[in-house]
Design a protein around this motif. Structure first.
Motif, PDB file in Angstrom:
ATOM      1  N   ASP A 269      39.758  38.646  39.504  1.00 13.19           N
ATOM      2  CA  ASP A 269      40.486  39.178  38.355  1.00 13.19           C
ATOM      3  C   ASP A 269      41.102  38.064  37.529  1.00 13.19           C
ATOM      4  O   ASP A 269      41.044  38.078  36.298  1.00 13.19           O
ATOM      5  CB  ASP A 269      41.595  40.122  38.850  1.00 13.19           C
ATOM      6  N   GLN A 270      41.663  37.088  38.220  1.00 15.12           N
ATOM      7  CA  GLN A 270      42.394  36.040  37.510  1.00 15.12           C
ATOM      8  C   GLN A 270      41.492  35.034  36.803  1.00 15.12           C
ATOM      9  O   GLN A 270      41.759  34.643  35.669  1.00 15.12           O
ATOM     10  CB  GLN A 270      43.321  35.302  38.492  1.00 15.12           C
TER      11      GLN A 270
ATOM     12  N   GLU B 235      41.318  41.308  49.689  1.00 12.01           N
ATOM     13  CA  GLU B 235      42.239  41.562  48.579  1.00 12.01           C
ATOM     14  C   GLU B 235      42.478  40.297  47.766  1.00 12.01           C
ATOM     15  O   GLU B 235      42.580  40.341  46.540  1.00 12.01           O
ATOM     16  CB  GLU B 235      43.552  42.146  49.104  1.00 12.01           C
ATOM     17  N   ALA B 236      42.552  39.179  48.446  1.00 12.67           N
ATOM     18  CA  ALA B 236      42.731  37.913  47.728  1.00 12.67           C
ATOM     19  C   ALA B 236      41.501  37.616  46.872  1.00 12.67           C
ATOM     20  O   ALA B 236      41.614  37.049  45.778  1.00 12.67           O
ATOM     21  CB  ALA B 236      42.966  36.785  48.728  1.00 12.67           C
TER      22      ALA B 236
ATOM     23  N   GLN C 283      41.730  39.640  43.749  1.00 16.92           N
ATOM     24  CA  GLN C 283      42.764  39.043  42.915  1.00 16.92           C
ATOM     25  C   GLN C 283      42.222  37.796  42.205  1.00 16.92           C
ATOM     26  O   GLN C 283      42.425  37.611  40.995  1.00 16.92           O
ATOM     27  CB  GLN C 283      43.926  38.648  43.838  1.00 16.92           C
ATOM     28  N   ALA C 284      41.506  36.982  42.945  1.00 22.55           N
ATOM     29  CA  ALA C 284      40.975  35.741  42.377  1.00 22.55           C
ATOM     30  C   ALA C 284      39.950  36.044  41.291  1.00 22.55           C
ATOM     31  O   ALA C 284      39.973  35.447  40.205  1.00 22.55           O
ATOM     32  CB  ALA C 284      40.340  34.893  43.480  1.00 22.55           C
TER      33      ALA C 284
ATOM     34  N   THR D 298      33.534  42.045  50.322  1.00 23.23           N
ATOM     35  CA  THR D 298      34.366  42.567  49.240  1.00 23.23           C
ATOM     36  C   THR D 298      33.624  43.660  48.470  1.00 23.23           C
ATOM     37  O   THR D 298      34.196  44.688  48.099  1.00 23.23           O
ATOM     38  CB  THR D 298      34.755  41.431  48.282  1.00 23.23           C
TER      39      THR D 298
ATOM     40  N   THR E 244      35.302  42.672  38.930  1.00 26.38           N
ATOM     41  CA  THR E 244      34.569  42.382  40.155  1.00 26.38           C
ATOM     42  C   THR E 244      33.219  43.095  40.171  1.00 26.38           C
ATOM     43  O   THR E 244      32.195  42.511  40.529  1.00 26.38           O
ATOM     44  CB  THR E 244      35.394  42.792  41.390  1.00 26.38           C
TER      45      THR E 244
ATOM     46  N   LEU F 265      45.623  32.212  47.580  1.00 26.41           N
ATOM     47  CA  LEU F 265      46.162  33.526  47.223  1.00 26.41           C
ATOM     48  C   LEU F 265      46.469  34.346  48.471  1.00 26.41           C
ATOM     49  O   LEU F 265      47.413  35.128  48.494  1.00 26.41           O
ATOM     50  CB  LEU F 265      45.166  34.279  46.333  1.00 26.41           C
TER      51      LEU F 265
ATOM     52  N   PRO G  74      40.964  44.283  37.733  1.00 27.51           N
ATOM     53  CA  PRO G  74      40.315  43.574  38.840  1.00 27.51           C
ATOM     54  C   PRO G  74      39.027  44.247  39.284  1.00 27.51           C
ATOM     55  O   PRO G  74      37.998  43.582  39.455  1.00 27.51           O
ATOM     56  CB  PRO G  74      41.365  43.625  39.951  1.00 27.51           C
TER      57      PRO G  74
END
Lengths: 197, 197, 197, 197
Positions: C23-24, C16-17, C20-21, C60, C108, C38, C104
DNA sequence: GATGAATGAGTGTTCATTCAT
DNA sequence: CATGAATGAACACTCATTCAT
């Protein structure tokens, strides 16, 4: 399932795994994780039995040194002839014993030597070992030679033994024990021949 | 201050910093960062001149080997006496030259040897070096001895040189060059004395 | 606070991190350090659970793929109507589900696709995924169309789904799910209408 | 030997080297050093012609976009038939032109798309490109369809083109141009058939 | 006694960028 | 114009060590 009296077993297990690891990948890459895996135990157990990695290394070095000592001692006890020549032969043979001239042992000794240049605790062990060889040789030469000559002969023979061992180790080929012993015996006899009758 | 034609200067600089680092903390702790700091340059420059750390290590080993070769070569050229004994003396002296028996050089050689057991590229260099000493010695002995005896003498003297060097390196005390040379000369003379007149 | 049995929890946490990463900051800047931060864990833990960064990336990707599969499976199980049209609708809906068309996930997926062009392990996963969509569509079309036509329709509808998804992802605006579904349904119905009565 | 008017030559040289690098190792590993080596120039020159790496990337993206535009423009100019269908065919053909469906171009486009999600300058370029395709298609459909239907058809055909292209790119196999065009033509004709006579 | 989860400092290496020549 | 020497921050990854269980 904890058991009592596991200490000596585990210690032996880990020392042997260390030798195996050094043989396989060299001391630089012999990580705690690898040693633990080879021994079939968890990482954490090592600090339990040997404080830290240095403790394990030092214990392994002591183990190798004792193997050499025991080897010479056994050969000496099996000796019927008490002549200096016989004793010197035993020392030479012990140093070229199969337990000392195989791959793992040679790699580990070399690694120890290199490490001992910067680790006082290993250096101390190493000096003791070096001195023992010289001392044993000197002691036998002294029985037939004046002190100065005995010392000289002992220094030369010790260097010859170590040098032959070293060149054998570095060559990477199998160690030619017979040849090494022949060269040592010849040197030994030339030195012994100096004795005043 | 980037300049052109810096390559040989920087390479030399970095090799000397490597020797210094190995002397100070041992090869295991001679990190790129330390070497770069000692050389007064940035970390990144090392891969610029020597692809990676192994490249620097190998270059340093070659540098040491060449120093030994040059040393012996120079002494040989300065030789008026062309006798085998004189040539052998030169080889012995070269191997116990101050450039070889000081702290940094001895520590680095030992570290190289240990590393060469697991690094093919270093091992190759090491074998070449070992063989050169034997070959040079054999060549001189051959001038007065039958081949079998010459080989035997060369093996013995090579081992004696390396063994004396090794024991001197490991002792940690200053190297007793005179004593080492005396022991070698004695062995040399005993072997040369075998020649049929 | 080390505990036993943390593996599935930590793996999920790290995956999940990673999402998130990406996405950011995008996959190129999604460093191990950022992902670990994160996730609120240390850098080292990643190699503990996923050998290396590639392992985490692949995990992932598998996670996202399974989310898509599960999504379609659940919708299919909730289906009362067994007609090909209903099944096709479910597949379309699943691919435009909120879990697939948010920022996200879209970022990804795009990053994975680009990376899969040069990473065999990711490419394999990607092909499996692509084939599943085509295969599922083809299977339903086949129930009412001859094979050649079914294949054609499946290729077209798969491309339409992916194309709508892609253009939606790249636009940067919110995804217009209704519009996308309408276009797909229309294509679907035109193809189904070809069936011989 | 500095020359005048080198700018366009060098820029072209570097853009082509960038495409080559992305094809060979992927955008993530297409370093300045590699691109410079492929172009046969020094590292430093890149900042001379394109401020920094991003500048080179953006220029390369513009180059690819212009190639697509020129391609369609040329085909359109060679057109004798002015019907909407003919124009739409030209657009489809242009998008599946050999210059767009070969390995390097597909890898680079994908990489650009992924990067555009996090780089505003690339994203702007990307949106312009996406919009042009839609706009061109819409314009032609509008000649025979009411606006709402035309927009719908354009969105669908654009998605179909991109989707077919994407799935072809990701498959890793050769691109089946004929099949892709057939599917597009069919969709196109179904949409055109909606026109009120 | 024994595990293995967790840490975090340290490693070698890469790389975009700068700039004296 | 063009070079390539030099930087230094960032990177993925390793590893000895600790400690709750």
């Amino acid at each position: 399932m904890p058991k009592v009296g596991m200490q000596p077993i585990r210690r032996q297990q880990l020392i042997e795994a260390t030798l195996q690891a050094v043989d396989q990948v060299g001391m630089a890459d012999a990580s705690i994780a690898l040693i633990a895996r080879l021994a079939g135990v968890s990482n954490g157990i090592i600090s339990h039995y040997f404080k830290d990695k240095n403790g394990l290394i030092a214990a392994t070095m002591r183990y190798l040194m004792n193997a050499l000592i025991d080897n010479v001692t056994e050969r000496r006890q099996a000796l019927s002839d008490d002549s200096p020549r016989a004793h010197l032969q035993v020392i030479v043979e012990g140093n070229f014993d199969a337990s000392q001239v195989n791959g793992p042992a040679m790699k580990t000794w070399l690694a120890f030597w290199a490490a001992s240049m910067h680790q006082p605790s290993l250096h101390r062990l190493q000096r003791i070992n070096d001195h023992r060889l010289y001392s044993n040789l000197c002691c036998q030469f002294r029985r037939v030679l004046p002190q100065a000559q005995a010392r000289n002969a002992a220094r030369g023979l010790a260097a010859l033994i170590d040098g032959l061992w070293l060149r054998g180790a570095l060559s990477g080929d199998g160690f030619d024990t017979d040849q090494a012993q022949r060269i040592c015996y010849e040197y030994m006899d030339l030195q012994l021949a100096k004795q005043v009758s």
